[in-house]
Motif scaffolding. Structure first.
Motif, PDB file in Angstrom:
ATOM      1  N   LEU A  10     -11.004-128.441  58.803  1.00  0.00           N
ATOM      2  CA  LEU A  10      -9.945-128.913  57.909  1.00  0.00           C
ATOM      3  C   LEU A  10     -10.242-130.328  57.411  1.00  0.00           C
ATOM      4  O   LEU A  10     -10.049-130.633  56.227  1.00  0.00           O
ATOM      5  N   ALA A  11     -10.739-131.182  58.285  1.00  0.00           N
ATOM      6  CA  ALA A  11     -11.078-132.549  57.892  1.00  0.00           C
ATOM      7  C   ALA A  11     -12.207-132.556  56.864  1.00  0.00           C
ATOM      8  O   ALA A  11     -12.154-133.303  55.877  1.00  0.00           O
ATOM      9  N   ARG A  12     -13.202-131.716  57.073  1.00  0.00           N
ATOM     10  CA  ARG A  12     -14.313-131.656  56.114  1.00  0.00           C
ATOM     11  C   ARG A  12     -13.859-131.121  54.755  1.00  0.00           C
ATOM     12  O   ARG A  12     -14.305-131.610  53.715  1.00  0.00           O
ATOM     13  N   ILE A  13     -12.984-130.141  54.761  1.00  0.00           N
ATOM     14  CA  ILE A  13     -12.456-129.608  53.496  1.00  0.00           C
ATOM     15  C   ILE A  13     -11.646-130.675  52.776  1.00  0.00           C
ATOM     16  O   ILE A  13     -11.783-130.865  51.559  1.00  0.00           O
ATOM     17  N   LEU A  14     -10.828-131.393  53.507  1.00  0.00           N
ATOM     18  CA  LEU A  14     -10.023-132.464  52.914  1.00  0.00           C
ATOM     19  C   LEU A  14     -10.912-133.566  52.339  1.00  0.00           C
ATOM     20  O   LEU A  14     -10.676-134.059  51.232  1.00  0.00           O
ATOM     21  N   ILE A  15     -11.950-133.942  53.064  1.00  0.00           N
ATOM     22  CA  ILE A  15     -12.884-134.959  52.572  1.00  0.00           C
ATOM     23  C   ILE A  15     -13.603-134.475  51.322  1.00  0.00           C
ATOM     24  O   ILE A  15     -13.778-135.228  50.357  1.00  0.00           O
ATOM     25  N   ALA A  16     -13.995-133.206  51.297  1.00  0.00           N
ATOM     26  CA  ALA A  16     -14.664-132.658  50.117  1.00  0.00           C
ATOM     27  C   ALA A  16     -13.743-132.681  48.905  1.00  0.00           C
ATOM     28  O   ALA A  16     -14.176-133.028  47.794  1.00  0.00           O
ATOM     29  N   ILE A  17     -12.488-132.356  49.090  1.00  0.00           N
ATOM     30  CA  ILE A  17     -11.519-132.391  47.984  1.00  0.00           C
ATOM     31  C   ILE A  17     -11.349-133.823  47.479  1.00  0.00           C
ATOM     32  O   ILE A  17     -11.333-134.072  46.264  1.00  0.00           O
ATOM     33  N   ILE A  18     -11.243-134.766  48.391  1.00  0.00           N
ATOM     34  CA  ILE A  18     -11.079-136.169  47.997  1.00  0.00           C
ATOM     35  C   ILE A  18     -12.312-136.659  47.227  1.00  0.00           C
ATOM     36  O   ILE A  18     -12.187-137.361  46.220  1.00  0.00           O
ATOM     37  N   VAL A  19     -13.494-136.280  47.676  1.00  0.00           N
ATOM     38  CA  VAL A  19     -14.725-136.696  46.987  1.00  0.00           C
ATOM     39  C   VAL A  19     -14.776-136.104  45.580  1.00  0.00           C
ATOM     40  O   VAL A  19     -15.111-136.808  44.615  1.00  0.00           O
ATOM     41  N   VAL A  20     -14.428-134.836  45.428  1.00  0.00           N
ATOM     42  CA  VAL A  20     -14.428-134.213  44.098  1.00  0.00           C
ATOM     43  C   VAL A  20     -13.432-134.914  43.183  1.00  0.00           C
ATOM     44  O   VAL A  20     -13.740-135.220  42.028  1.00  0.00           O
ATOM     45  N   VAL A  21     -12.241-135.203  43.693  1.00  0.00           N
ATOM     46  CA  VAL A  21     -11.222-135.879  42.884  1.00  0.00           C
ATOM     47  C   VAL A  21     -11.682-137.286  42.503  1.00  0.00           C
ATOM     48  O   VAL A  21     -11.423-137.755  41.387  1.00  0.00           O
ATOM     49  N   ALA A  22     -12.400-137.957  43.381  1.00  0.00           N
ATOM     50  CA  ALA A  22     -12.862-139.317  43.091  1.00  0.00           C
ATOM     51  C   ALA A  22     -14.052-139.334  42.151  1.00  0.00           C
ATOM     52  O   ALA A  22     -14.177-140.232  41.313  1.00  0.00           O
ATOM     53  N   VAL A  23     -14.955-138.359  42.250  1.00  0.00           N
ATOM     54  CA  VAL A  23     -16.194-138.369  41.471  1.00  0.00           C
ATOM     55  C   VAL A  23     -16.022-137.700  40.108  1.00  0.00           C
ATOM     56  O   VAL A  23     -16.718-138.065  39.152  1.00  0.00           O
ATOM     57  N   PHE A  24     -15.088-136.769  39.975  1.00  0.00           N
ATOM     58  CA  PHE A  24     -14.947-136.042  38.721  1.00  0.00           C
ATOM     59  C   PHE A  24     -14.692-136.940  37.507  1.00  0.00           C
ATOM     60  O   PHE A  24     -15.306-136.728  36.462  1.00  0.00           O
ATOM     61  N   PRO A  25     -13.830-137.944  37.572  1.00  0.00           N
ATOM     62  CA  PRO A  25     -13.651-138.813  36.397  1.00  0.00           C
ATOM     63  C   PRO A  25     -14.928-139.521  35.961  1.00  0.00           C
ATOM     64  O   PRO A  25     -15.159-139.724  34.764  1.00  0.00           O
ATOM     65  N   ILE A  26     -15.767-139.894  36.909  1.00  0.00           N
ATOM     66  CA  ILE A  26     -17.030-140.542  36.563  1.00  0.00           C
ATOM     67  C   ILE A  26     -17.948-139.547  35.862  1.00  0.00           C
ATOM     68  O   ILE A  26     -18.574-139.862  34.847  1.00  0.00           O
ATOM     69  N   TYR A  27     -18.017-138.324  36.390  1.00  0.00           N
ATOM     70  CA  TYR A  27     -18.801-137.274  35.732  1.00  0.00           C
ATOM     71  C   TYR A  27     -18.274-137.020  34.325  1.00  0.00           C
ATOM     72  O   TYR A  27     -19.045-136.910  33.376  1.00  0.00           O
ATOM     73  N   TRP A  28     -16.954-136.936  34.171  1.00  0.00           N
ATOM     74  CA  TRP A  28     -16.342-136.671  32.872  1.00  0.00           C
ATOM     75  C   TRP A  28     -16.699-137.771  31.877  1.00  0.00           C
ATOM     76  O   TRP A  28     -17.053-137.500  30.727  1.00  0.00           O
ATOM     77  N   MET A  29     -16.618-139.013  32.300  1.00  0.00           N
ATOM     78  CA  MET A  29     -16.912-140.144  31.426  1.00  0.00           C
ATOM     79  C   MET A  29     -18.368-140.120  30.967  1.00  0.00           C
ATOM     80  O   MET A  29     -18.658-140.283  29.779  1.00  0.00           O
ATOM     81  N   ILE A  30     -19.277-139.909  31.901  1.00  0.00           N
ATOM     82  CA  ILE A  30     -20.700-139.910  31.557  1.00  0.00           C
ATOM     83  C   ILE A  30     -21.056-138.710  30.700  1.00  0.00           C
ATOM     84  O   ILE A  30     -21.756-138.834  29.690  1.00  0.00           O
TER      85      ILE A  30
END
Length: 87
Positions: free
Chosen positions: A13-33
């Motif tokens: 559960l902790a790993r899934i939560l961390i993966a979700i947080i990373v996707v939410v944090a990195v997606f705007p940077i991917y979108w911008m680039i």
């Protein structure tokens, strides 16, 4: 449940939560680039094209060559570089 199964479930559960947080944090940077490499029609398309598009450097070329509204970019960029190097 035994203690080992609880521990494994908590770790999963902790790993899934961390993966979700990373996707939410990195997606705007991917979108911008990725949007910076799209032409205006593709960048504003509905629904948005996240992966399959023809990349172009036209946006960067017009920005750095001083065309159109890019005049307001190069000078502040140079000023920022001078200030940051002088600090």
């Amino acid at each position: 449940m035994s203690m080992t199964r609880r521990r494994l479930a908590a770790d999963a559960l902790a790993r899934i939560l961390i993966a979700i947080i990373v996707v939410v944090a990195v997606f705007p940077i991917y979108w911008m680039i990725s949007t910076s490499f799209k032409d205006p029609q593709t960048a504003l398309a509905i629904p948005p094209r996240l992966l399959l598009f023809d990349p172009t450097l036209d946006n960067y070329q017009s920005l750095l060559s001083g065309q159109a509204s890019a005049q307001g970019f190069v000078r502040p960029l140079i000023n920022s570089v001078i200030v940051s190097l002088g600090a």
